[in-house]
Design an enzyme around this catalytic site. Structure first.
Site, PDB file in Angstrom:
ATOM      1  N   SER A  48       0.833  -1.198   0.000  1.00 16.11           N
ATOM      2  CA  SER A  48       0.000   0.000   0.000  1.00 16.11           C
ATOM      3  C   SER A  48       0.870   1.252   0.000  1.00 16.11           C
ATOM      4  CB  SER A  48      -0.851  -0.012   1.270  1.00 16.11           C
ATOM      5  OG  SER A  48      -1.413   1.247   1.514  1.00 16.11           O
ATOM      6  N   TYR A  94      -1.895  -1.582  10.996  1.00 19.61           N
ATOM      7  CA  TYR A  94      -2.177  -2.040   9.629  1.00 19.61           C
ATOM      8  C   TYR A  94      -1.035  -1.632   8.692  1.00 19.61           C
ATOM      9  CZ  TYR A  94      -3.638  -1.530   4.822  1.00 19.61           C
ATOM     10  OH  TYR A  94      -3.646  -1.554   3.458  1.00 19.61           O
ATOM     11  N   LYS A 125       2.098  -3.883   6.476  1.00 19.01           N
ATOM     12  CA  LYS A 125       2.486  -3.823   5.061  1.00 19.01           C
ATOM     13  C   LYS A 125       3.992  -3.583   4.933  1.00 19.01           C
ATOM     14  CE  LYS A 125      -1.435  -4.771   3.347  1.00 19.01           C
ATOM     15  NZ  LYS A 125      -1.617  -6.116   2.748  1.00 19.01           N
TER      16      LYS A 125
HETATM   17  C1  UD1 Z   1      -6.312   4.013   4.037  1.00 18.53           C
HETATM   18  C2  UD1 Z   1      -4.838   3.741   3.905  1.00 18.53           C
HETATM   19  C3  UD1 Z   1      -4.593   2.699   2.856  1.00 18.53           C
HETATM   20  C4  UD1 Z   1      -5.397   1.481   3.134  1.00 18.53           C
HETATM   21  C5  UD1 Z   1      -6.861   1.823   3.173  1.00 18.53           C
HETATM   22  C6  UD1 Z   1      -7.609   0.568   3.537  1.00 18.53           C
HETATM   23  C7  UD1 Z   1      -3.333   5.593   4.326  1.00 18.53           C
HETATM   24  C8  UD1 Z   1      -2.691   6.814   3.741  1.00 18.53           C
HETATM   25  N1  UD1 Z   1      -4.139   4.951   3.514  1.00 18.53           N
HETATM   26  O1  UD1 Z   1      -6.664   4.745   2.897  1.00 18.53           O
HETATM   27  O2  UD1 Z   1      -3.243   2.339   2.844  1.00 18.53           O
HETATM   28  O3  UD1 Z   1      -5.159   0.503   2.152  1.00 18.53           O
HETATM   29  O4  UD1 Z   1      -7.063   2.826   4.169  1.00 18.53           O
HETATM   30  O5  UD1 Z   1      -8.857   0.810   4.024  1.00 18.53           O
HETATM   31  O6  UD1 Z   1      -3.152   5.193   5.443  1.00 18.53           O
HETATM   32  N2  UD1 Z   1     -12.964  10.321   4.142  1.00 18.53           N
HETATM   33  C9  UD1 Z   1     -13.964  11.181   4.529  1.00 18.53           C
HETATM   34  N3  UD1 Z   1     -15.118  10.667   5.019  1.00 18.53           N
HETATM   35  C10 UD1 Z   1     -15.313   9.310   5.165  1.00 18.53           C
HETATM   36  C11 UD1 Z   1     -14.284   8.448   4.769  1.00 18.53           C
HETATM   37  C12 UD1 Z   1     -13.112   9.001   4.273  1.00 18.53           C
HETATM   38  O7  UD1 Z   1     -13.834  12.399   4.420  1.00 18.53           O
HETATM   39  O8  UD1 Z   1     -16.391   8.902   5.644  1.00 18.53           O
HETATM   40  C13 UD1 Z   1     -11.717  10.881   3.575  1.00 18.53           C
HETATM   41  C14 UD1 Z   1     -10.478  10.539   4.377  1.00 18.53           C
HETATM   42  O9  UD1 Z   1     -10.247  11.511   5.357  1.00 18.53           O
HETATM   43  C15 UD1 Z   1      -9.416  10.537   3.285  1.00 18.53           C
HETATM   44  C16 UD1 Z   1     -10.165  10.083   2.029  1.00 18.53           C
HETATM   45  O10 UD1 Z   1     -11.537  10.295   2.310  1.00 18.53           O
HETATM   46  O11 UD1 Z   1      -8.967  11.836   3.062  1.00 18.53           O
HETATM   47  C17 UD1 Z   1      -9.923   8.635   1.701  1.00 18.53           C
HETATM   48  O12 UD1 Z   1     -10.157   7.848   2.857  1.00 18.53           O
HETATM   49  P1  UD1 Z   1     -10.247   6.262   2.806  1.00 18.53           P
HETATM   50  O13 UD1 Z   1     -11.133   5.841   1.714  1.00 18.53           O
HETATM   51  O14 UD1 Z   1     -10.557   5.777   4.184  1.00 18.53           O
HETATM   52  O15 UD1 Z   1      -8.784   5.805   2.382  1.00 18.53           O
HETATM   53  P2  UD1 Z   1      -7.356   6.175   2.994  1.00 18.53           P
HETATM   54  O16 UD1 Z   1      -7.456   6.596   4.392  1.00 18.53           O
HETATM   55  O17 UD1 Z   1      -6.669   7.067   2.025  1.00 18.53           O
END
Ligand code: UD1
Length: 344
Positions: A126, A151, A155
């Site tokens: 990842s 987590y 990785k």
């Molecule tokens: C994270 C991990 C990634 C992992 C994945 C698995 C990091 C950088 N990334 O991805 O390695 O494989 O989880 O689940 O650690 N968001 C909102 N509202 C929500 C959900 C998310 O605003 O309800 C935003 C988050 O703040 C983020 C973006 O959407 O900025 C993406 O979030 P998400 O889909 O959870 O993925 P990552 O956190 O990037």
């Protein structure tokens, strides 16, 4: 055609990869303990490809069961190892569960590979290994940062376990794939992401809110140092990601690189903010996504997107789907799920 073992093959990325492998003529054996997936995924795979892959309900932490499985399918030539726990927040609460699930399973496979004369393994890693990169877009050469969650640590350690194993024994060959943010679903809407309970990831939360399963999406923070203040990620169509695995497996089977280990970023090279994703989704689907800005989520990275040049040049692979098409596929899948739930 070669037989490939896909651990976690009923999961989100796993199932899309199984479809692409079958489409390219590979035989597939899936090993999955169904801890975060559903056996009905096999029906979806069969509908799309006309072939039902072999399936074994096995937890990769179980060495003896894995050994028996390898005895049963004697002609496996490569492994794609997806099976792992992946909820960042849960890993903070249950670190030992994550270290056990994600590391013991990898160690078991690596121990069993020479016994069963299997040289090749593709490992799901990842972009989390880069933490907040100092330079964007991030290349494979960027330094590995201290992991922000158990987590993420699994990785990093998983990659190191593979490297050390190969250093000690040149029998193995491995390709490590560092995924950015996979979203979307198969264009047939027969398979897609099936989150258990309340989704942690952005896209399933967006589609569930759009369809009315959730009242409101929470946007975690609008005070980041980004153009609109929300976090930026590199969202990649899961089918593009799946296709990269087929290329990686072929490369290992043909010993194309002559190298024992290679690492590739799999992303689009395009960073999009949370608010841009919401706006694009609304434009493509003509459905409103009610949302509210709330505080930052602990452990979130501000911005990260890939430099995919190495994968583009060496693998001859590019993430070709537009974000619009990707979001449309996620919406089709959510609507299809709703239809199915209704008719049950
Ligand atoms: C994270 C991990 C990634 C992992 C994945 C698995 C990091 C950088 N990334 O991805 O390695 O494989 O989880 O689940 O650690 N968001 C909102 N509202 C929500 C959900 C998310 O605003 O309800 C935003 C988050 O703040 C983020 C973006 O959407 O900025 C993406 O979030 P998400 O889909 O959870 O993925 P990552 O956190 O990037």
């Amino acid at each position: 055609m070669s037989k490939i073992l896909v651990t976690g093959g009923t999961g989100y990325i796993g199932s899309h990869t199984v479809v692409e492998l079958i489409n390219e003529g590979f035989e597939v054996v899936i090993v999955d303990n169904l801890s975060n997936s559903n056996i009905e995924v096999l029906n979806g795979i069969e509908k799309i490809t006309g072939i039902r892959p072999d399936f074994e309900n096995i937890d990769c932490v179980d060495y003896v069961a894995l050994d028996r499985m390898f005895e049963k399918y004697r002609d496996i030539e490569a492994i794609i190892h997806f099976a792992a726990s992946k909820a960042v927040g849960e890993s903070v609460d249950k670190p030992l569960l994550y270290y056990r699930n994600n590391l013991v399973s990898l160690i078991n496979l690596l121990q069993l590979m020479p016994i069963h004369k299997i040289k090749n393994i593709v490992f799901s890693s990842s972009c989390t290994v880069y933490g907040q990169p100092d330079i964007l877009p991030v290349t494979e050469e960027a330094p590995i940062k201290v992991a922000l969650s158990p987590y993420g640590n699994t990785k990093q350690i998983g990659e190191e376990i593979i490297r050390d194993t190969i250093n000690a024994n040149p029998f193995y060959s491995s390709i490590i794939l560092r995924y950015f943010n996979p979203i979307g679903a198969h264009p047939t809407a027969e398979i897609g992401e099936l989150p258990n309970g309340v989704p942690n990831n952005l896209l399933p939360f967006v589609t569930q809110t759009a369809i009315g399963l959730r009242k409101q999406l929470q946007v975690f923070g609008n005070d980041y140092n980004t153009p609109d203040g929300s976090c930026i990620r590199d969202y990649i169509h899961v089918v593009d990601l799946a296709k990269a695995h087929v290329i990686a497996v072929r490369r290992l089977l043909d010993n194309e690189s002559g190298k024992q280990i290679e690492t590739f970023n799999l992303g689009t090279g395009r960073g999009l903010s949370v608010l841009e994703i919401i706006r694009s989704f609304e434009k493509v689907t003509h459905v409103k996504v009610p949302y509210k800005i709330v505080g930052r989520r602990v452990g979130d990275i501000e911005k990260v997107w890939a430099d995919p040049a190495f994968a583009n040049n060496i693998l001859g692979w590019t993430a070709s789907e537009t974000v619009e098409e990707t979001l449309r596929s996620a919406w089709q899948w959510e609507k299809n799920l709703a239809k199915r739930t209704k008719s049950e």
